[in-house]
Design a protein around this motif. Structure first.
Motif, PDB file in Angstrom:
ATOM      1  N   LEU A 292     -26.025 -21.295  43.760  1.00  0.00           N
ATOM      2  CA  LEU A 292     -25.590 -21.267  45.228  1.00  0.00           C
ATOM      3  C   LEU A 292     -24.257 -20.644  45.111  1.00  0.00           C
ATOM      4  CD1 LEU A 292     -28.271 -24.394  46.448  1.00  0.00           C
ATOM      5  CD2 LEU A 292     -28.495 -21.889  46.982  1.00  0.00           C
ATOM      6  N   LEU A 293     -23.588 -21.952  43.878  1.00  0.00           N
ATOM      7  CA  LEU A 293     -22.670 -21.464  44.846  1.00  0.00           C
ATOM      8  C   LEU A 293     -21.709 -19.725  43.851  1.00  0.00           C
ATOM      9  CD1 LEU A 293     -20.432 -24.369  43.192  1.00  0.00           C
ATOM     10  CD2 LEU A 293     -20.030 -23.580  45.803  1.00  0.00           C
ATOM     11  N   LEU A 294     -22.641 -19.637  43.212  1.00  0.00           N
ATOM     12  CA  LEU A 294     -22.280 -18.311  42.721  1.00  0.00           C
ATOM     13  C   LEU A 294     -23.113 -17.799  43.777  1.00  0.00           C
ATOM     14  CD1 LEU A 294     -22.838 -18.371  39.101  1.00  0.00           C
ATOM     15  CD2 LEU A 294     -20.939 -18.111  39.570  1.00  0.00           C
ATOM     16  N   THR A 295     -23.977 -17.931  44.192  1.00  0.00           N
ATOM     17  CA  THR A 295     -25.260 -17.073  45.271  1.00  0.00           C
ATOM     18  C   THR A 295     -23.735 -16.196  46.484  1.00  0.00           C
ATOM     19  OG1 THR A 295     -26.780 -17.106  44.822  1.00  0.00           O
ATOM     20  CG2 THR A 295     -26.188 -15.997  46.852  1.00  0.00           C
ATOM     21  N   GLN A 296     -23.463 -17.547  47.022  1.00  0.00           N
ATOM     22  CA  GLN A 296     -22.591 -17.280  47.836  1.00  0.00           C
ATOM     23  C   GLN A 296     -20.357 -16.189  47.656  1.00  0.00           C
ATOM     24  OE1 GLN A 296     -21.112 -21.311  48.506  1.00  0.00           O
ATOM     25  NE2 GLN A 296     -22.562 -21.867  50.087  1.00  0.00           N
ATOM     26  N   VAL A 297     -20.390 -15.922  46.662  1.00  0.00           N
ATOM     27  CA  VAL A 297     -19.495 -15.938  46.044  1.00  0.00           C
ATOM     28  C   VAL A 297     -19.847 -14.067  45.783  1.00  0.00           C
ATOM     29  CG1 VAL A 297     -17.440 -15.460  44.534  1.00  0.00           C
ATOM     30  CG2 VAL A 297     -18.372 -17.445  45.319  1.00  0.00           C
ATOM     31  N   GLU A 298     -20.976 -14.035  45.093  1.00  0.00           N
ATOM     32  CA  GLU A 298     -21.125 -12.623  44.521  1.00  0.00           C
ATOM     33  C   GLU A 298     -22.338 -11.871  45.238  1.00  0.00           C
ATOM     34  OE1 GLU A 298     -22.404 -13.141  40.805  1.00  0.00           O
ATOM     35  OE2 GLU A 298     -21.370 -13.917  39.985  1.00  0.00           O
ATOM     36  N   LYS A 299     -23.095 -12.506  46.167  1.00  0.00           N
ATOM     37  CA  LYS A 299     -23.293 -12.288  46.709  1.00  0.00           C
ATOM     38  C   LYS A 299     -24.617 -11.123  46.833  1.00  0.00           C
ATOM     39  CE  LYS A 299     -21.952 -14.584  51.066  1.00  0.00           C
ATOM     40  NZ  LYS A 299     -22.470 -15.285  51.546  1.00  0.00           N
ATOM     41  N   ASN A 300     -25.224 -11.509  45.342  1.00  0.00           N
ATOM     42  CA  ASN A 300     -25.958 -10.226  44.831  1.00  0.00           C
ATOM     43  C   ASN A 300     -27.463 -10.764  44.412  1.00  0.00           C
ATOM     44  OD1 ASN A 300     -24.894 -11.892  42.382  1.00  0.00           O
ATOM     45  ND2 ASN A 300     -24.187  -9.741  41.655  1.00  0.00           N
ATOM     46  N   SER A 301     -28.054 -12.180  44.649  1.00  0.00           N
ATOM     47  CA  SER A 301     -28.751 -12.840  43.387  1.00  0.00           C
ATOM     48  C   SER A 301     -30.237 -12.555  44.574  1.00  0.00           C
ATOM     49  CB  SER A 301     -29.371 -14.272  44.865  1.00  0.00           C
ATOM     50  OG  SER A 301     -30.574 -14.750  44.204  1.00  0.00           O
ATOM     51  N   THR A 302     -31.023 -12.116  43.253  1.00  0.00           N
ATOM     52  CA  THR A 302     -32.834 -11.735  43.727  1.00  0.00           C
ATOM     53  C   THR A 302     -33.234 -12.363  44.019  1.00  0.00           C
ATOM     54  OG1 THR A 302     -33.206 -12.535  41.376  1.00  0.00           O
ATOM     55  CG2 THR A 302     -32.038 -10.235  41.678  1.00  0.00           C
ATOM     56  N   SER A 303     -33.363 -13.754  44.849  1.00  0.00           N
ATOM     57  CA  SER A 303     -34.171 -14.548  44.930  1.00  0.00           C
ATOM     58  C   SER A 303     -33.722 -14.860  46.667  1.00  0.00           C
ATOM     59  CB  SER A 303     -34.006 -16.112  44.055  1.00  0.00           C
ATOM     60  OG  SER A 303     -34.308 -16.894  45.201  1.00  0.00           O
ATOM     61  N   GLU A 304     -34.815 -15.040  47.526  1.00  0.00           N
ATOM     62  CA  GLU A 304     -34.487 -14.439  48.690  1.00  0.00           C
ATOM     63  C   GLU A 304     -34.663 -15.621  49.398  1.00  0.00           C
ATOM     64  OE1 GLU A 304     -37.703 -12.745  51.137  1.00  0.00           O
ATOM     65  OE2 GLU A 304     -37.454 -10.827  50.188  1.00  0.00           O
ATOM     66  N   LYS A 305     -35.396 -16.972  49.428  1.00  0.00           N
ATOM     67  CA  LYS A 305     -34.793 -18.302  49.160  1.00  0.00           C
ATOM     68  C   LYS A 305     -33.565 -18.921  49.251  1.00  0.00           C
ATOM     69  CE  LYS A 305     -36.955 -22.487  50.449  1.00  0.00           C
ATOM     70  NZ  LYS A 305     -37.013 -22.424  52.166  1.00  0.00           N
ATOM     71  N   LEU A 306     -33.197 -18.004  47.127  1.00  0.00           N
ATOM     72  CA  LEU A 306     -31.838 -18.845  46.981  1.00  0.00           C
ATOM     73  C   LEU A 306     -30.812 -18.244  48.266  1.00  0.00           C
ATOM     74  CD1 LEU A 306     -30.718 -20.342  44.870  1.00  0.00           C
ATOM     75  CD2 LEU A 306     -29.528 -18.234  43.618  1.00  0.00           C
ATOM     76  N   THR A 307     -30.645 -17.035  48.269  1.00  0.00           N
ATOM     77  CA  THR A 307     -29.957 -16.473  48.989  1.00  0.00           C
ATOM     78  C   THR A 307     -30.016 -17.493  51.008  1.00  0.00           C
ATOM     79  OG1 THR A 307     -30.298 -14.664  48.465  1.00  0.00           O
ATOM     80  CG2 THR A 307     -29.337 -14.401  50.309  1.00  0.00           C
ATOM     81  N   GLU A 308     -31.332 -17.986  50.952  1.00  0.00           N
ATOM     82  CA  GLU A 308     -31.476 -18.135  52.577  1.00  0.00           C
ATOM     83  C   GLU A 308     -30.520 -19.474  52.104  1.00  0.00           C
ATOM     84  OE1 GLU A 308     -34.858 -19.695  55.423  1.00  0.00           O
ATOM     85  OE2 GLU A 308     -35.584 -18.085  53.866  1.00  0.00           O
ATOM     86  N   LEU A 309     -30.750 -20.422  51.196  1.00  0.00           N
ATOM     87  CA  LEU A 309     -30.265 -21.858  51.378  1.00  0.00           C
ATOM     88  C   LEU A 309     -28.781 -21.441  51.061  1.00  0.00           C
ATOM     89  CD1 LEU A 309     -30.928 -25.104  51.213  1.00  0.00           C
ATOM     90  CD2 LEU A 309     -31.398 -24.488  48.885  1.00  0.00           C
ATOM     91  N   ALA A 310     -28.206 -20.735  50.728  1.00  0.00           N
ATOM     92  CA  ALA A 310     -26.926 -20.994  49.907  1.00  0.00           C
ATOM     93  C   ALA A 310     -25.696 -20.204  51.497  1.00  0.00           C
ATOM     94  CB  ALA A 310     -26.596 -18.935  49.177  1.00  0.00           C
ATOM     95  N   ASP A 311     -27.066 -19.317  52.305  1.00  0.00           N
ATOM     96  CA  ASP A 311     -26.254 -19.376  53.856  1.00  0.00           C
ATOM     97  C   ASP A 311     -26.513 -20.536  54.926  1.00  0.00           C
ATOM     98  OD1 ASP A 311     -26.018 -16.722  53.327  1.00  0.00           O
ATOM     99  OD2 ASP A 311     -27.750 -16.297  53.875  1.00  0.00           O
TER     100      ASP A 311
END
Length: 565
Positions: A292-311
């Motif tokens: 989740l932390l990496l998704t917040q920084v890189e914004k390149n996750s392939t998982s929609e659920k991961l991106t949604e929760l990171a936001d």
């Protein structure tokens, strides 16, 4: 021959087969190829990273007569004998069960004998940190003065337990944990060689559960194959490793971050009832928070659920969650009832979001209070300004007692302005004379000394006649200083004479008193030349006015003209 485990079948037989240890393998190969090998080596690192395998490959390489670039041929009799474990010149010792002084003394006695088949006699002592203090002392003498044809390879997972005197007499190589991608690639190669189908997602689960150990990864892969009838899929990998799917972790974390403790506990109980290992559950949650932390920084996750929760979750919340999970996992290692720590972690994670909301609410309240305070201060300041404005308008309406009270509250001047001289200037003052003095005033100031200029810098001429001028000072103390400084007055007079070509007297007064002085003068002389005491006779002709009346009447007229200046 019976079934053999994958980690035994696919044990590395060359340095090139060792995964994730390129720096070590290249160093050893170069040393063997150049004939610059040491008499003692220390291989350290986590379990299953290739320490013992590297030791056996090293033993084959230095004894292989057909080695190429430091790699054994694995075809000659020596190589095959070492691979099969039947060469007497390569001795493997388990220090966990052979840790006494007697065993090491036996080694010291046998070390003196030359190898029977190979060129070098190699002693591989596994888990060397288990040796007793006496055994280490006995081994030390051999490491100090070993025979030329003997090589010691010490392997351990806990190098800090080995005496410094032993370590200093060896070449140390630290084997690192193998990256997940390297583990996955090795498993893919083995499964393709075995002609078995697999799900890449299952290999990712196995690699993560192996925690950097190749032997552990192959053991788990063996279990998945047995459980799934030679099929490697995600469901079987999760069951065998005790890991939790990303979807299940997302549901749990979304519940705790939303303060839905009931849903979080329900999800937790389902995972435990399904046989999930608490430690693996902690590992999965920690890794998911990291993603989740990496998704917040890189914004390149392939998982929609991961991106949604990171936001939805702040970085600060994730930091606190990682601290809580790590602390509870550490405490759980020594506990009998491990489920309790999962419950405690769940409650603490739910409170993180609650604290964040409370903190945000408190911050908003504090901001509102701050704005209200500033608004109140501005209103008070506005009221004071309005009162001061009204006070200025009502100056004429002040009673004599109020005027005396205000005058008494102000600091008294030590030097009084000379009103007679000021009135004399006002009597013959004119706009032209004032403009003449103002035009040269800045030039006059520039001709003064620095200290004199500092005193006169806040002064200005406010009235002038042909032979004198009235100068006001913004600050009372500077007026007093100028009035008492005869040298300054002389300099002003002399410089004005140079600029104007005539002598001009200067009269000083505080700027605050100038409006009152001018007004009083006008009031006192406004009836000059007019009928007095209610006399209703016609106005007296100019030729019948006294000289004094003419002078005062002219001064009043001139002063009224100067009023706007």
């Amino acid at each position: 021959m019976g079934y053999r485990a994958l980690y035994r079948v696919w044990r590395p037989q060359q340095f090139a087969d060792l995964v994730g240890q390129q720096l070590i393998t290249q160093t050893l190969k170069n040393a063997i190829a150049a004939g610059q090998t040491s008499h003692a080596y220390l291989f350290t690192g986590p379990r299953g990273t290739g320490k013992t395998s590297a030791a056996k490959i090293f033993a084959k390489a230095i004894n292989c007569q057909h080695q190429q670039a430091g790699e054994p041929c694995n075809k000659c009799e020596i190589c095959q004998a070492i691979t099969q474990g039947r060469l007497n010149d390569v001795i493997e010792i388990d220090a966990a069960s052979n840790n006494s002084v007697d065993e090491v003394r036996d080694i010291r006695e046998k070390v003196k004998y030359a190898p029977t088949q190979a060129q070098f006699k190699v002693y591989i002592i596994d888990e060397v940190h288990m040796l007793s203090a006496g055994a280490f002392n006995a081994l030390l003498k051999t490491l100090e003065e070993p025979p030329a044809n003997v090589v010691f390879i010490l392997a351990t997972t806990e190098p800090h337990k080995i005496p410094a005197t032993i370590i200093s007499r060896t070449q140390r190589f630290d084997f690192r944990r193998i990256e997940d991608q390297d583990l996955i690639e090795r498993m893919e190669y083995i499964l393709s060689q075995e002609k078995l189908e697999f799900d890449p997602a299952a290999l990712q689960i196995i690699a993560k559960a192996a925690a950097g150990g190749m032997r552990d990864a192959l053991s788990m892969l063996d279990q998945v194959l047995s459980f799934g009838h030679n099929q490697v899929n995600l469901e079987n990998a999760l069951l065998v490793t005790g890991s939790v799917s990303q979807e299940q972790l997302a549901v749990y974390l979304e519940a705790v971050f939303s303060q839905k403790a009931a849903i979080a506990f329900q999800q937790l109980q389902q995972l435990l009832s399904a046989g999930k290992d608490p430690n693996q559950l902690f590992e999965g949650l920690i890794d998911y928070c990291r993603q989740l932390l990496l998704t917040q920084v890189e914004k390149n996750s392939t998982s929609e659920k991961l991106t949604e929760l990171a936001d939805q979750v702040s970085a600060e919340t994730l930091y606190q969650a990682l601290d809580i999970l790590s602390q509870q996992q550490q405490a759980m290692r020594f506990a009998t009832h491990q489920d309790v720590y999962l419950d405690v972690a769940t409650i603490k994670l739910c409170r993180i979001a609650h604290k964040d909301d409370v903190a945000a609410s408190a911050a908003a309240t504090e901001k509102i209070t701050e704005l209200q305070t500033k608004l109140t201060q501005m209103q008070q300041q506005l009221s004071r300004l309005q009162a001061q404005s009204q006070q200025g308008e009502d100056v004429q309406q002040l009673t004599p007692q109020t005027k005396r009270a205000r005058t008494s509250s102000q600091p008294k001047l030590k030097v009084k302005p000379d009103l007679n001289k000021i009135y004399a200037v006002l009597a013959t003052a004119s706009r032209a004379s004032l403009v003449e003095v103002k035009d040269v005033w800045q030039d006059l100031l520039s001709m003064l000394a620095v200290t004199q200029r500092a005193v006169m810098n806040v002064s200005q001429p406010v009235a002038a006649s042909a032979d004198a001028a009235v100068v006001s000072f913004q600050y009372d103390f500077l007026f007093e200083k100028a009035a008492q400084d005869q040298q300054l007055q002389n300099a002003l007079t002399a410089d004005l004479a140079k600029l104007l070509g005539k002598d001009l007297r200067l009269v000083f007064l505080p700027q605050a008193q100038w409006p009152q002085v001018r007004k009083k003068y006008l009031v006192d002389h406004q009836n000059d030349g007019e009928p007095k005491n209610g006399d209703e006779s016609p106005a007296t002709p100019d030729n019948n006015l006294t000289t004094a009346e003419k002078i005062w009447g002219t001064a009043a007229k001139n002063l009224i003209e100067l009023k706007d200046d």
